[in-house]
Design a protein around this motif. Structure first.
Motif, short mmCIF file in Angstrom:
data_model
loop_
_atom_site.label_atom_id
_atom_site.label_comp_id
_atom_site.label_asym_id
_atom_site.label_seq_id
_atom_site.Cartn_x
_atom_site.Cartn_y
_atom_site.Cartn_z
N GLU A 197 0.81 -1.22 0.00
CA GLU A 197 0.00 0.00 0.00
C GLU A 197 0.85 1.28 0.00
O GLU A 197 0.31 2.37 -0.03
CB GLU A 197 -0.93 0.01 1.22
CG GLU A 197 -1.99 -1.08 1.15
CD GLU A 197 -2.67 -1.37 2.49
OE1 GLU A 197 -3.59 -2.19 2.49
OE2 GLU A 197 -2.27 -0.79 3.51
N LEU A 198 2.18 1.14 0.06
CA LEU A 198 3.04 2.32 0.11
C LEU A 198 3.31 2.86 -1.30
O LEU A 198 3.28 2.12 -2.27
CB LEU A 198 4.39 1.96 0.75
CG LEU A 198 4.36 1.39 2.16
CD1 LEU A 198 5.79 1.14 2.63
CD2 LEU A 198 3.64 2.31 3.13
N SER A 199 3.61 4.18 -1.36
CA SER A 199 4.05 4.77 -2.63
C SER A 199 5.50 4.37 -2.89
O SER A 199 6.17 3.82 -2.01
CB SER A 199 3.96 6.29 -2.55
OG SER A 199 4.98 6.77 -1.69
N GLY A 200 6.00 4.68 -4.08
CA GLY A 200 7.38 4.34 -4.43
C GLY A 200 8.39 4.92 -3.45
O GLY A 200 9.31 4.23 -3.00
N GLY A 201 8.19 6.21 -3.12
CA GLY A 201 9.12 6.87 -2.19
C GLY A 201 9.05 6.26 -0.81
O GLY A 201 10.08 6.06 -0.14
N GLN A 202 7.84 5.92 -0.37
CA GLN A 202 7.67 5.32 0.95
C GLN A 202 8.30 3.92 1.00
O GLN A 202 8.92 3.55 2.00
CB GLN A 202 6.18 5.24 1.29
CG GLN A 202 5.58 6.61 1.55
CD GLN A 202 4.06 6.60 1.52
OE1 GLN A 202 3.44 5.63 1.07
NE2 GLN A 202 3.46 7.67 1.99
N LYS A 203 8.16 3.17 -0.10
CA LYS A 203 8.79 1.84 -0.15
C LYS A 203 10.31 1.97 0.01
O LYS A 203 10.94 1.20 0.71
CB LYS A 203 8.47 1.15 -1.48
CG LYS A 203 7.09 0.55 -1.50
CD LYS A 203 6.81 -0.17 -2.81
CE LYS A 203 5.42 -0.79 -2.75
NZ LYS A 203 4.80 -0.96 -4.05
N GLN A 204 10.88 2.96 -0.69
CA GLN A 204 12.33 3.15 -0.59
C GLN A 204 12.73 3.56 0.82
O GLN A 204 13.73 3.09 1.35
CB GLN A 204 12.81 4.20 -1.61
CG GLN A 204 12.84 3.71 -3.04
CD GLN A 204 13.87 2.61 -3.27
OE1 GLN A 204 14.69 2.29 -2.42
NE2 GLN A 204 13.84 2.02 -4.44
N ARG A 205 11.94 4.45 1.43
CA ARG A 205 12.25 4.87 2.81
C ARG A 205 12.18 3.66 3.74
O ARG A 205 13.02 3.49 4.62
CB ARG A 205 11.27 5.95 3.28
CG ARG A 205 11.41 7.26 2.54
CD ARG A 205 11.21 8.47 3.43
NE ARG A 205 9.91 8.53 4.07
CZ ARG A 205 8.79 8.97 3.48
NH1 ARG A 205 8.83 9.38 2.24
NH2 ARG A 205 7.66 9.02 4.15
N PHE A 206 11.18 2.82 3.52
CA PHE A 206 11.05 1.64 4.38
C PHE A 206 12.25 0.71 4.19
O PHE A 206 12.80 0.17 5.14
CB PHE A 206 9.74 0.89 4.11
CG PHE A 206 9.58 -0.31 4.98
CD1 PHE A 206 9.31 -0.14 6.33
CD2 PHE A 206 9.74 -1.59 4.49
CE1 PHE A 206 9.19 -1.24 7.18
CE2 PHE A 206 9.64 -2.69 5.32
CZ PHE A 206 9.35 -2.51 6.66
N SER A 207 12.66 0.55 2.93
CA SER A 207 13.78 -0.38 2.71
C SER A 207 15.08 0.18 3.31
O SER A 207 15.94 -0.57 3.76
CB SER A 207 13.92 -0.74 1.23
OG SER A 207 14.71 0.18 0.57
N ILE A 208 15.19 1.51 3.37
CA ILE A 208 16.36 2.10 4.06
C ILE A 208 16.25 1.83 5.56
O ILE A 208 17.24 1.51 6.22
CB ILE A 208 16.49 3.60 3.73
CG1 ILE A 208 16.91 3.74 2.25
CG2 ILE A 208 17.52 4.27 4.65
CD1 ILE A 208 17.04 5.15 1.76
#
Ligand code: ADP
Length: 252
Positions: A130-141
Motif C-alpha cells: 500500500e506504500l508509494s514508491g518513495g515510501q517503499k524506498q524509505r522503508f527499505s532504508i
C-alpha cells in the motif's frame, strides 16, 4: 580521517571473464561514498563482495578493522544492506516486516522507533504493497538500520522516484550520515552524486578510472579546458519543476 573499508587489488573473474580488474580504494568513516559507472562496470560485483554476499577471486578487504577472509560473520553484523523492495512480503504490515527482519538479525527492535527515523509512523499498520514508491524506498532504508550498523549499502535508492521524493530521500540519507553511519551508495543520477556524496569512485570495465570529491572532479575537468556545448543557464528544468509543483511530498 579514519578508514572504515579498505579494498586492495580486488579481482573477480566469472569463468574466463574478468569483471573486476584489480581495484583498490578506501572508504572513510562517516562519509557518503558513491560508486558510479555504466551498467556492467562491476559496481554490484564489488559491493556484493564487500557485503560478504559474493566470493572474490583475489585481493584483500578490511571492513571495520576485520579481514573479510577471516571474519565474514563479524562483518555481517556491522553492515546494513538494502534489499530490492520486490523481495518483501507485500501482504505484511510494516510492523510485521520489521519484526520478521529483526528476527533474522536476532535483534530486538522497536518498530515505531525505526519507522520514526524514516518518517513512516503513520503507515505502521499499512501493508507494504500500500506504500508509494518513495515510501517503499524509505522503508527499505529503515530495514538496513535494524542491526544498528556502522556502514549501510544503498543500491540505486532513488531510481524511479519523482523529484520531491528524491529530495526527501537525500535528506533521509544525510540524517543517517549525521548520526555517524558511513553510507555507500550507487546511483545513475549525477546530480544526486554531486549533491550527496563526499567522494565518488567512477568505475568502467572493471577498473576505477577516477576517485575524488565531485567538486574536485568538476574543477579538474574545467581547468583542462572543458566547456559545455550549451550555454549554462542559471536554473535547470528540475528547478522549474520543483518551483511549479512545490517541495512537499504528495504521497504521504
Ligand atoms: P554493474 O553493477 O556495474 O552494472 P556488475 O557487477 O553487475 O556491474 O557486472 C559486471 C560484469 O560482470 C558484467 O559484464 C556482468 O555481465 C558480469 N556478471 C555479473 N554477474 C555475473 C555472474 N554471476 N556470472 C557471469 N557474469 C556476471
Amino acid at each position: 580521517m579514519n578508514t572504515i573499508i579498505t579494498v586492495k587489488d580486488l579481482v573477480k573473474n566469472y569463468g574466463a571473464f574478468n569483471a573486476v580488474k584489480g581495484i583498490s580504494f578506501d572508504v572513510y568513516e562517516g562519509e557518503i561514498f558513491g560508486l558510479l559507472g555504466p551498467n556492467g562496470a562491476g559496481k554490484s560485483t564489488t559491493l556484493e563482495i564487500i557485503e560478504t554476499l559474493r566470493q572474490k577471486t583475489s585481493g584483500q578487504i578490511i571492513v571495520c578493522g576485520l579481514d573479510l577472509d577471516k571474519e565474514p560473520d563479524a562483518i555481517k553484523k556491522l553492515i546494513g544492506v538494502q534489499l530490492q523492495t520486490s523481495g518483501y512480503y507485500p501482504g505484511l504490515t510494516l510492523v510485521e516486516l520489521i519484526h520478521l527482519f529483526g528476527g533474522l538479525y536476532n535483534e530486538d527492535v522497536n518498530p515505531i522507533e525505526l519507522l520514526q527515523l524514516v518518517n513512516l509512523t503513520d503507515k505502521a499498520k499499512n501493508k507494504f504493497k500500500e506504500l508509494s514508491g518513495g515510501q517503499k524506498q524509505r522503508f527499505s532504508i529503515a530495514t538496513t538500520l535494524i542491526n544498528k550498523p556502522k556502514i549501510i549499502f544503498l543500491d540505486e535508492p532513488t531510481t524511479g522516484l519523482d523529484p520531491q521524493a528524491r529530495r526527501n530521500l537525500w535528506d533521509l540519507i544525510r540524517s543517517i550520515q549525521a548520526k555517524g553511519t558511513t553510507v555507500i551508495i550507487t546511483t545513475h543520477y549525477m546530480d544526486e552524486a554531486e549533491q550527496l556524496c563526499d567522494r565518488i569512485a567512477i568505475m568502467d570495465e572493471g577498473k576505477i578510472i577516477s576517485l575524488d570529491s565531485p567538486d574536485k572532479m568538476i574543477d579538474d575537468l574545467v581547468s583542462g579546458g572543458f566547456e559545455r556545448p550549451k550555454q549554462v543557464k542559471a536554473a535547470s528544468l528540475e528547478d522549474v519543476f520543483i518551483h511549479l509543483t512545490g517541495k512537499e511530498m504528495r504521497d504521504e
